[in-house]
Motif scaffolding. Structure first.
Motif, PDB file in Angstrom:
ATOM      1  N   ALA A 192       1.066  -1.278  -0.142  1.00  0.00           N
ATOM      2  CA  ALA A 192      -0.146   0.158  -0.062  1.00  0.00           C
ATOM      3  C   ALA A 192       0.805   1.112   0.008  1.00  0.00           C
ATOM      4  O   ALA A 192       1.911   1.331   0.237  1.00  0.00           O
ATOM      5  CB  ALA A 192      -0.792   0.166   1.251  1.00  0.00           C
ATOM      6  N   ILE A 193       0.286   2.391  -0.212  1.00  0.00           N
ATOM      7  CA  ILE A 193       1.090   3.531  -0.372  1.00  0.00           C
ATOM      8  C   ILE A 193       0.253   4.635   0.553  1.00  0.00           C
ATOM      9  O   ILE A 193      -0.871   4.568   0.204  1.00  0.00           O
ATOM     10  CB  ILE A 193       1.528   4.183  -1.413  1.00  0.00           C
ATOM     11  CG1 ILE A 193       0.135   4.532  -2.415  1.00  0.00           C
ATOM     12  CG2 ILE A 193       2.399   3.307  -2.340  1.00  0.00           C
ATOM     13  CD1 ILE A 193       0.677   5.158  -3.783  1.00  0.00           C
ATOM     14  N   PHE A 194       1.020   5.286   1.280  1.00  0.00           N
ATOM     15  CA  PHE A 194       0.644   6.599   1.976  1.00  0.00           C
ATOM     16  C   PHE A 194       0.831   7.624   0.849  1.00  0.00           C
ATOM     17  O   PHE A 194       2.042   7.776   0.596  1.00  0.00           O
ATOM     18  CB  PHE A 194       1.179   6.988   3.145  1.00  0.00           C
ATOM     19  CG  PHE A 194       0.698   5.925   4.436  1.00  0.00           C
ATOM     20  CD1 PHE A 194      -0.580   6.074   4.850  1.00  0.00           C
ATOM     21  CD2 PHE A 194       1.316   4.686   4.859  1.00  0.00           C
ATOM     22  CE1 PHE A 194      -1.300   5.427   5.994  1.00  0.00           C
ATOM     23  CE2 PHE A 194       1.132   4.197   5.916  1.00  0.00           C
ATOM     24  CZ  PHE A 194      -0.385   4.353   6.404  1.00  0.00           C
ATOM     25  N   ARG A 195       0.089   8.690   0.588  1.00  0.00           N
ATOM     26  CA  ARG A 195       0.515   9.633  -0.211  1.00  0.00           C
ATOM     27  C   ARG A 195      -0.309  11.048   0.006  1.00  0.00           C
ATOM     28  O   ARG A 195      -1.384  11.158   0.576  1.00  0.00           O
ATOM     29  CB  ARG A 195      -0.251   9.205  -1.806  1.00  0.00           C
ATOM     30  CG  ARG A 195      -1.753   8.749  -1.614  1.00  0.00           C
ATOM     31  CD  ARG A 195      -1.958   8.253  -3.194  1.00  0.00           C
ATOM     32  NE  ARG A 195      -1.536   8.674  -4.252  1.00  0.00           N
ATOM     33  CZ  ARG A 195      -1.276   8.026  -5.470  1.00  0.00           C
ATOM     34  NH1 ARG A 195      -1.878   6.776  -5.482  1.00  0.00           N
ATOM     35  NH2 ARG A 195      -1.131   8.386  -6.526  1.00  0.00           N
ATOM     36  N   ALA A 196       0.445  12.087  -0.126  1.00  0.00           N
ATOM     37  CA  ALA A 196      -0.062  13.398   0.138  1.00  0.00           C
ATOM     38  C   ALA A 196       0.552  14.353  -0.872  1.00  0.00           C
ATOM     39  O   ALA A 196       1.597  14.445  -1.346  1.00  0.00           O
ATOM     40  CB  ALA A 196       0.377  13.712   1.700  1.00  0.00           C
ATOM     41  N   TRP A 197      -0.347  15.366  -0.978  1.00  0.00           N
ATOM     42  CA  TRP A 197      -0.111  16.514  -1.649  1.00  0.00           C
ATOM     43  C   TRP A 197      -0.563  17.890  -0.948  1.00  0.00           C
ATOM     44  O   TRP A 197      -1.599  17.891  -0.479  1.00  0.00           O
ATOM     45  CB  TRP A 197      -0.809  16.847  -2.975  1.00  0.00           C
ATOM     46  CG  TRP A 197      -0.418  17.608  -4.169  1.00  0.00           C
ATOM     47  CD1 TRP A 197      -0.571  18.948  -4.024  1.00  0.00           C
ATOM     48  CD2 TRP A 197       0.314  17.497  -5.348  1.00  0.00           C
ATOM     49  NE1 TRP A 197       0.003  19.749  -5.088  1.00  0.00           N
ATOM     50  CE2 TRP A 197       0.279  18.796  -5.952  1.00  0.00           C
ATOM     51  CE3 TRP A 197       0.866  16.573  -6.021  1.00  0.00           C
ATOM     52  CZ2 TRP A 197       1.067  19.123  -7.032  1.00  0.00           C
ATOM     53  CZ3 TRP A 197       1.704  16.558  -7.228  1.00  0.00           C
ATOM     54  CH2 TRP A 197       1.549  17.688  -7.752  1.00  0.00           C
ATOM     55  N   PHE A 198       0.388  18.849  -0.881  1.00  0.00           N
ATOM     56  CA  PHE A 198       0.118  20.233  -0.203  1.00  0.00           C
ATOM     57  C   PHE A 198       0.916  21.217  -0.445  1.00  0.00           C
ATOM     58  O   PHE A 198       1.953  21.075  -1.237  1.00  0.00           O
ATOM     59  CB  PHE A 198       0.170  19.982   1.443  1.00  0.00           C
ATOM     60  CG  PHE A 198       1.415  19.273   1.653  1.00  0.00           C
ATOM     61  CD1 PHE A 198       2.498  19.877   2.259  1.00  0.00           C
ATOM     62  CD2 PHE A 198       1.547  17.749   1.682  1.00  0.00           C
ATOM     63  CE1 PHE A 198       3.635  19.376   2.698  1.00  0.00           C
ATOM     64  CE2 PHE A 198       2.856  17.171   2.109  1.00  0.00           C
ATOM     65  CZ  PHE A 198       3.696  18.012   2.598  1.00  0.00           C
ATOM     66  N   ASP A 199       0.821  22.398  -0.175  1.00  0.00           N
ATOM     67  CA  ASP A 199       1.402  23.614  -0.564  1.00  0.00           C
ATOM     68  C   ASP A 199       2.695  23.699   0.457  1.00  0.00           C
ATOM     69  O   ASP A 199       2.722  23.003   1.366  1.00  0.00           O
ATOM     70  CB  ASP A 199       0.734  24.924  -0.472  1.00  0.00           C
ATOM     71  CG  ASP A 199       0.280  25.276   0.998  1.00  0.00           C
ATOM     72  OD1 ASP A 199       0.922  25.285   1.806  1.00  0.00           O
ATOM     73  OD2 ASP A 199      -0.970  25.620   1.217  1.00  0.00           O
ATOM     74  N   ASN A 200       3.651  24.644   0.012  1.00  0.00           N
ATOM     75  CA  ASN A 200       5.001  24.516   0.725  1.00  0.00           C
ATOM     76  C   ASN A 200       5.055  25.213   1.831  1.00  0.00           C
ATOM     77  O   ASN A 200       6.210  25.465   2.465  1.00  0.00           O
ATOM     78  CB  ASN A 200       6.010  25.019  -0.491  1.00  0.00           C
ATOM     79  CG  ASN A 200       6.236  26.358  -0.338  1.00  0.00           C
ATOM     80  OD1 ASN A 200       5.232  27.318  -0.039  1.00  0.00           O
ATOM     81  ND2 ASN A 200       6.815  26.969  -1.276  1.00  0.00           N
ATOM     82  N   LYS A 201       4.184  25.831   2.253  1.00  0.00           N
ATOM     83  CA  LYS A 201       3.962  26.917   3.521  1.00  0.00           C
ATOM     84  C   LYS A 201       4.760  26.409   4.672  1.00  0.00           C
ATOM     85  O   LYS A 201       5.750  27.036   4.942  1.00  0.00           O
ATOM     86  CB  LYS A 201       2.847  27.229   3.826  1.00  0.00           C
ATOM     87  CG  LYS A 201       2.565  28.196   5.116  1.00  0.00           C
ATOM     88  CD  LYS A 201       1.149  28.686   5.265  1.00  0.00           C
ATOM     89  CE  LYS A 201       0.154  27.365   5.704  1.00  0.00           C
ATOM     90  NZ  LYS A 201       0.519  27.024   7.133  1.00  0.00           N
TER      91      LYS A 201
END
Length: 431
Positions: A192-201
């Protein structure tokens, strides 16, 4: 090549990359095409997706303006490369990027953003009809009233008739049930994979993680026993995404995507380079997804008995992320289907779809396997051997995969199968 007086009517199920590729390619070939998509609206969902230069060649052929729109959304590693580390923190090697080729660029970016670029191209530039909120409940071949040779039934009860149906409706494909004559069970890949996308703040505010974003795009990986962690910054360092692939014994059900918990990620990082945990600590928990990786052994066929329904993309072949080729192979499917239909003509659709399967099947099976071999190269790494040959951990760049011209190959094969462009047959055309 056949030149039918009445264009082939193509029904495409699903507006993912396979469906869009099929629609664009069929439109370019002069065929009538309509896409039916279950979702009531298309949202920019997901995170990182990779298109190799074999996909970039397809995009550029369709329209160079597509490439110009996609590249600013994509990671640019010409000044950074891929920095690979041992899970304990030691830098092993840096895999440098190949020079950018605008005729066949590599494009890696946010799945949803790149998807919407193609959707706008299909609907606004090409004028292809995309019907949203249309759930397909069944497919059929042959109609007693003679209205068409294949079709679909929608949840509303409406029946739609055409000459050919292309099932691009993912791993839960309705078309696949008809093609195979039975339901198929999805298999767990064991990972399985944990995955995330977010801004660089928060990343850029921390002196220990700032280097990931402050000088533009970066790509870093940490390789451990049966685990790997990949971190990218994109759009000039403005966005951050990461994926953590690990062993998982969950059963596959109708769902394989769940909200993730940071506490579960931290458990995997015990004994790892502290920077990995620090990067993850900047992740908004509501952006974290726990994604179970499925696997499906190669299907015996992608084409129905009657020869008017075919499968493409994930409906036919599910890829592991470590292949970095799942979406690209879906694009290759689409251009090949359109090329075969163009050459065969309206009266030889079954031969066209069998030619598509013949042209694509072995290649797809071989590319699928690279997802396993790349994962094993990392997860089962012998660090003594890596010390002798650090480049053994680099991502493969196999020319037979990335240098493939799917449309050119399909044209060449169809000329052999269906005859030259004057319509003269060459040898046996039956597949």
């Amino acid at each position: 090549m056949s030149s039918p007086t009445k264009p082939i009517n193509v029904i495409v199920i699903g507006a993912g990359f396979a469906g869009l590729s099929t629609a664009i390619s069929c439109h370019r070939a002069g065929l009538n095409v309509t896409i039916y998509e279950r979702a009531p609206a298309l949202q920019p969902l997901g995170d990182i997706i990779s298109f190799g230069r074999n996909a970039g060649l397809i995009f550029a052929r369709w329209d160079r303006a597509l490439v110009d729109e996609m590249l600013p959304l994509s990671i640019d590693l010409r000044h950074h490369g891929f920095r690979i580390h041992k899970y304990t923190g030691e830098h092993v090697t840096t895999q440098h990027s190949v020079p950018r080729d605008m005729e066949a660029p590599t494009i890696n970016g946010h799945r949803g953003e790149l998807h919407l670029v193609l959707v706008r191209y299909v609907t606004e530039r090409l004028g292809v009809e995309l019907r949203l909120g249309c759930e397909v409940v069944s497919c059929f071949e042959g109609t007693p009233d003679g209205e068409g040779r294949a079709g679909i039934e929608l949840a509303s009860g409406e029946k739609v008739y055409g000459d050919v149906v292309i099932g691009c409706d993912g791993v839960h494909s309705k078309a696949r049930e008809l093609v195979l004559g039975h339901e198929t069970k999805l298999q767990s890949s064991g990972y399985a994979i944990f995955r995330a996308w977010f801004d660089n703040k928060d990343i850029i505010a921390d002196p220990l993680t700032r280097h990931l974003c402050e000088n533009g795009d970066t790509f870093n990986g940490w390789i451990g026993p049966d685990v790997h962690f990949l971190v990218s910054s994109l759009k000039g360092g403005k966005d951050v995404c990461w994926v953590l692939t690990h062993k998982d014994d969950s059963n596959i059900t109708d769902r394989w995507s769940f909200p993730g918990k940071l506490a579960d990620v931290y458990k995997i990082f015990e004994g790892w380079d502290p920077i990995c945990r620090r990067i993850v600590s900047k992740t908004p928990e509501d952006s974290l997804i726990d994604w179970k990786l499925i696997w499906q052994d190669p299907l015996p066929t992608w084409v129905s008995k009657g020869g008017h329904i075919a499968l493409a993309g994930d409906s036919a072949h599910a890829f592991l992320p470590t292949s970095t080729q799942g979406a690209t192979q879906a694009l290759e499917d689409g251009v090949t289907i359109a090329t075969c239909l163009k050459w065969a003509g309206r009266e030889r659709i079954p031969e066209a779809l069998r030619a598509f399967e013949k042209i694509r099947y072995d290649r797809v099976c071989k590319v699928q396997e690279t997802g396993k071999t790349t994962r094993e190269r990392w997860h089962k790494a012998s660090w003594d051997e890596v010390e002798r040959n650090p480049k053994s951990l680099e991502l493969p760049r196999e020319d037979w995969i990335l240098g493939h011209d799917a449309e050119g190959h399909a044209e060449e094969m169809c000329e052999r199968i269906f005859g030259d462009r004057s319509g003269n047959m060459r040898g046996e055309s039956k597949i």
